[in-house]
Write an enzyme that holds these catalytic residues in place. Structure first.
Site, mmCIF file in Angstrom:
data_model
loop_
_atom_site.group_PDB
_atom_site.id
_atom_site.type_symbol
_atom_site.label_atom_id
_atom_site.label_comp_id
_atom_site.label_asym_id
_atom_site.label_seq_id
_atom_site.Cartn_x
_atom_site.Cartn_y
_atom_site.Cartn_z
ATOM 1 N N ASP A 93 9.834 0.846 6.816
ATOM 2 C CA ASP A 93 10.627 0.289 7.897
ATOM 3 C C ASP A 93 11.469 1.378 8.559
ATOM 4 O O ASP A 93 11.770 2.403 7.952
ATOM 5 C CB ASP A 93 11.566 -0.809 7.378
ATOM 6 N N SER A 138 -9.791 8.831 3.052
ATOM 7 C CA SER A 138 -11.125 8.377 2.630
ATOM 8 C C SER A 138 -11.602 9.135 1.394
ATOM 9 O O SER A 138 -12.428 8.638 0.633
ATOM 10 C CB SER A 138 -12.130 8.561 3.772
ATOM 11 N N ASN A 163 -0.286 -0.321 -3.843
ATOM 12 C CA ASN A 163 0.108 -1.354 -2.869
ATOM 13 C C ASN A 163 -0.855 -1.383 -1.681
ATOM 14 O O ASN A 163 -0.609 -2.079 -0.698
ATOM 15 C CB ASN A 163 1.549 -1.147 -2.389
ATOM 16 N N TYR A 222 14.552 2.628 6.692
ATOM 17 C CA TYR A 222 14.387 3.567 5.570
ATOM 18 C C TYR A 222 14.463 4.978 6.147
ATOM 19 O O TYR A 222 13.442 5.628 6.408
ATOM 20 C CB TYR A 222 13.038 3.313 4.895
#
Length: 221
Positions: free
Chosen positions: A142, A124, A136, A145
């Protein structure tokens, strides 16, 4: 053997209930209900009379002892009892000029549990402190990875400079506005959640529904 476990294998209505006979007197007195002594069905008798095999299963919490590999000198993760996400830290100093883009190295790789993914978010205070947005918005990691060199990064852009820095461009020193992220700065946070169960799709020519009207069709207020 736990009684509740045994109940899983039998009709609960039969346990410790009086036997009821449906023979209409055609059993020649062989039914237990025609005997003088009251008969009750005991759960232990029912289980013992069957060919049940109870198998112990050692359950392992997938969220315990998750393998993590740190780069040399990286700040290790700490569970904060006051938060629901896990904070991550910058691995090295980096200066990001105004409106420029950078990948902030977080200093570790991880083997997520099977069937889990991680979601990486800004904290925050990230924009307030460094003037950075995560490009992004939500990073998805995943479970595949998971190699030693699959280091976690945070993609950011500086949209509100916090400092000025003199840099060389074409051999000339110029003053550039931007922001510094220093090693061990608490820059982002993540959570580990269940991965989506993969669906299947069926191609159709007509969905059979009314069109809602596109983006913003429900109004502004």
């Amino acid at each position: 053997m736990n009684k509740d476990i045994k109940r899983f294998f039998i009709d609960k209505e039969m346990v410790n209930e009086e036997h009821e006979c449906n023979c209409n007197g055609e059993c020649d007195g062989d039914c237990k209900c025609h005997q003088e002594e009251e008969v009750k069905i005991d759960v232990n008798d029912i289980v013992a009379s069957g060919n049940f095999e109870f198998i112990g299963i050692d359950w392992v919490d997938p969220m315990k002892d998750i393998p993590i590999r740190y780069l040399d000198g990286a700040k290790e993760l700490v569970i904060n009892p006051k938060g629901n996400c896990i904070d991550v830290y910058a691995y090295e100093d980096v200066f990001i000029p105004y409106m420029s883009y950078a990948m902030i190295n977080l200093g570790f790789a991880m083997q997520l549990p099977e069937g889990k993914i991680a979601k990486l978010y800004p904290r925050s205070s990230t924009f307030k402190t460094w003037g950075l947005i995560q490009t992004n918005h939500t990073g998805i990691i995943d479970e595949s990875y998971c190699g030693n060199d699959d280091i976690w990064h945070m993609p950011v852009q500086c949209t509100m400079p916090k400092q000025v820095e003199k840099v060389k461009i074409n051999g000339h020193k110029v003053t550039v506005a931007g922001t510094w992220v220093k090693k061990d700065d608490k820059i982002a946070q993540f959570e580990i959640v269940d991965a989506m169960e993969m669906p299947t799709f069926k191609k159709v020519e007509d969905l059979g529904n009314y069109n809602r009207g596109g983006f913003g069709s429900t109004g502004e207020k």
